[in-house]
Design a protein around this motif. Sequence first.
Motif, short mmCIF file in Angstrom:
data_model
loop_
_atom_site.label_atom_id
_atom_site.label_comp_id
_atom_site.label_asym_id
_atom_site.label_seq_id
_atom_site.Cartn_x
_atom_site.Cartn_y
_atom_site.Cartn_z
N GLY A 62 0.58 -1.19 0.23
CA GLY A 62 -0.18 -0.30 0.67
C GLY A 62 1.03 1.01 0.28
N ARG A 63 1.71 1.24 0.53
CA ARG A 63 2.93 2.72 0.46
C ARG A 63 3.15 2.19 -0.27
NH1 ARG A 63 5.88 1.95 6.75
NH2 ARG A 63 3.90 2.04 7.52
N ILE A 64 3.84 1.63 -1.15
CA ILE A 64 4.65 1.35 -2.39
C ILE A 64 3.21 2.12 -3.47
CG2 ILE A 64 5.54 0.01 -4.58
CD1 ILE A 64 7.22 -1.17 -2.41
N ALA A 65 2.09 1.91 -3.47
CA ALA A 65 1.26 2.13 -4.67
C ALA A 65 0.83 4.31 -4.44
CB ALA A 65 -0.22 1.33 -4.19
N LEU A 66 0.83 4.29 -2.45
CA LEU A 66 0.80 5.54 -2.03
C LEU A 66 1.61 6.69 -3.56
CD1 LEU A 66 -1.24 5.97 1.06
CD2 LEU A 66 -1.73 5.55 -0.92
N ARG A 67 3.39 5.76 -2.67
CA ARG A 67 4.64 6.91 -3.49
C ARG A 67 4.09 6.66 -4.92
NH1 ARG A 67 9.48 8.32 -1.47
NH2 ARG A 67 10.62 9.19 -2.81
N THR A 68 3.57 6.01 -5.66
CA THR A 68 3.94 5.95 -6.75
C THR A 68 2.81 6.99 -7.28
OG1 THR A 68 4.97 3.69 -7.09
CG2 THR A 68 3.23 4.43 -8.97
N LEU A 69 1.75 7.01 -6.82
CA LEU A 69 1.05 8.22 -6.69
C LEU A 69 1.02 9.11 -6.77
CD1 LEU A 69 -2.14 6.26 -5.75
CD2 LEU A 69 -2.57 7.12 -7.84
N GLN A 70 1.62 8.92 -5.33
CA GLN A 70 2.13 10.77 -5.24
C GLN A 70 3.38 10.92 -5.72
OE1 GLN A 70 3.63 10.52 -1.24
NE2 GLN A 70 4.21 12.98 -0.91
N PHE A 125 -4.00 5.21 -13.30
CA PHE A 125 -4.30 4.75 -12.09
C PHE A 125 -6.10 4.09 -12.15
CE2 PHE A 125 -1.31 7.33 -11.39
CZ PHE A 125 -0.26 6.40 -10.60
N THR A 126 -6.11 2.70 -12.02
CA THR A 126 -7.74 2.03 -11.79
C THR A 126 -7.07 0.67 -11.01
OG1 THR A 126 -9.71 1.53 -12.99
CG2 THR A 126 -7.21 0.59 -14.24
N VAL A 127 -8.85 0.09 -10.76
CA VAL A 127 -8.63 -1.10 -10.26
C VAL A 127 -9.84 -2.65 -11.30
CG1 VAL A 127 -9.56 -2.57 -8.17
CG2 VAL A 127 -9.14 -0.25 -8.00
N GLU A 137 -7.14 -5.83 -8.38
CA GLU A 137 -5.61 -5.34 -8.43
C GLU A 137 -5.59 -3.92 -8.74
OE1 GLU A 137 -3.45 -9.10 -10.14
OE2 GLU A 137 -3.79 -7.81 -11.25
N LEU A 138 -4.57 -3.34 -8.05
CA LEU A 138 -4.76 -1.15 -8.75
C LEU A 138 -3.61 -1.24 -9.91
CD1 LEU A 138 -4.66 1.06 -8.16
CD2 LEU A 138 -3.57 1.36 -6.09
N VAL A 139 -3.85 -1.08 -10.10
CA VAL A 139 -3.43 -1.28 -11.92
C VAL A 139 -2.37 0.38 -12.15
CG1 VAL A 139 -2.29 -2.41 -13.98
CG2 VAL A 139 -3.65 -3.54 -12.65
N MET A 140 -1.15 -0.05 -13.05
CA MET A 140 -0.46 1.69 -13.26
C MET A 140 -0.73 1.51 -14.64
SD MET A 140 2.46 3.98 -12.95
CE MET A 140 3.77 2.54 -14.25
N TYR A 141 -1.84 2.65 -15.33
CA TYR A 141 -0.75 1.91 -17.36
C TYR A 141 -0.13 3.31 -17.19
CZ TYR A 141 -4.34 -1.37 -17.66
OH TYR A 141 -5.39 -2.39 -17.89
N ARG A 157 2.18 -1.32 -18.06
CA ARG A 157 0.74 -2.08 -17.07
C ARG A 157 1.87 -2.45 -16.11
NH1 ARG A 157 -1.70 -6.25 -14.92
NH2 ARG A 157 -3.58 -6.23 -14.38
N LEU A 158 1.77 -2.02 -14.75
CA LEU A 158 2.57 -2.25 -13.53
C LEU A 158 1.55 -2.16 -12.67
CD1 LEU A 158 5.06 -2.88 -12.14
CD2 LEU A 158 4.61 -0.16 -11.74
N VAL A 159 1.51 -3.64 -11.69
CA VAL A 159 0.11 -3.92 -10.44
C VAL A 159 1.46 -3.18 -9.64
CG1 VAL A 159 -1.12 -5.59 -9.20
CG2 VAL A 159 -0.39 -6.37 -11.72
N LEU A 160 0.64 -2.58 -8.86
CA LEU A 160 0.67 -1.71 -7.50
C LEU A 160 0.57 -2.05 -6.51
CD1 LEU A 160 0.13 1.31 -8.53
CD2 LEU A 160 2.63 0.60 -8.73
N SER A 161 -0.96 -3.18 -6.46
CA SER A 161 -1.30 -3.53 -4.92
C SER A 161 -2.18 -5.26 -5.68
CB SER A 161 -1.79 -2.59 -4.47
OG SER A 161 -1.35 -2.13 -3.73
N HIS A 162 -1.68 -5.99 -5.02
CA HIS A 162 -2.99 -7.13 -4.90
C HIS A 162 -4.03 -7.20 -3.81
CE1 HIS A 162 -0.70 -8.90 -7.69
NE2 HIS A 162 0.56 -8.21 -7.38
N ASP A 163 -5.48 -7.89 -3.70
CA ASP A 163 -6.17 -7.71 -3.42
C ASP A 163 -6.80 -6.37 -2.18
OD1 ASP A 163 -8.15 -9.40 -1.31
OD2 ASP A 163 -6.64 -9.47 0.11
N VAL A 164 -7.27 -5.47 -3.19
CA VAL A 164 -7.45 -4.60 -2.99
C VAL A 164 -9.41 -4.26 -2.99
CG1 VAL A 164 -7.44 -2.07 -4.05
CG2 VAL A 164 -5.53 -3.15 -4.65
N SER A 165 -9.37 -3.86 -1.48
CA SER A 165 -11.00 -3.56 -1.36
C SER A 165 -10.95 -1.73 -1.42
CB SER A 165 -10.80 -3.92 0.15
OG SER A 165 -9.84 -3.15 1.35
#
Length: 283
Positions: A62-70, A125-127, A137-141, A157-165
Amino acid sequence: MNPSCPRHSRGRSLPRRAFTIIEVMIAMAIFMMVVAAIYATWSAVLRATKAGLQAAANVQRGRIALRTLQDALLTAVNYPDNVKYYTFVAETSGDFADVEFSARLPSSFPGVGRYGGSLLRRVRFTVEQGKDNKGNELVMYEKPFLLPPDNDFNPYRLVLSHDVSLFMVEFFDAQKREYTREWSQTNALPKLVRIAVGLGKQSSGNAPQDLVTTSVAIPATAIARVAPAVVNISTRRVVLERRFPDLPSWFGPDALGLRQREESSLGSGVILDTAGHVATNYH
């Protein structure tokens, strides 16, 4: 010797008493209970360790995904003169948001080396549903700003996180002084964005098991507005200096040999109003 007393032969020991079947079965039952208790304790330790490692991995992802978004939002760009290629699109209805915008990504951003030296990219950024329907999965294109002429182009395409709720994106409304989940100004960038990523689900209810949040202030908005008002400042002034600086001052001003010298400096400033007032450092 009393003839009524039984006679025992000297050197012969009395017979020993052995374990009965019931005693053996009780001992085996106690042993099995001890083994079962040890196994249950060991299994609980293994389950707790696995759950702890899974929770730590989820938080880290989750932190890696947030860092990529940031990193992407901090480098977002928008030019009103060419809105067609610089739109900021956000679909935030439901539990999963879908955000797409243009950004001048840093050189350390994932996937920037795939399309040459240009760092201006279109990111999304989409799910999406994971493989074999194993969670979301939270995916970045990521794709270059200028697409190649062929129609078979596949973005990175890069999967940032799995099991995203949960993937929620909110924008700060300056007029209402509160966050809102709607952003209709596609030709402008939001000033402040709040992001929440939830991983897993709790056993009771649909709340995320792990939740990480952050807020991002997009500096590109201020840069786009201030850039046309930035000016260059050049100053000059005349100063007096002693021709012979080693002479003591008690010789008098005539003996010091004062001379004039011109000093110049360069700087920048910002135009404040239509009257021409400029804010700058002291030059």
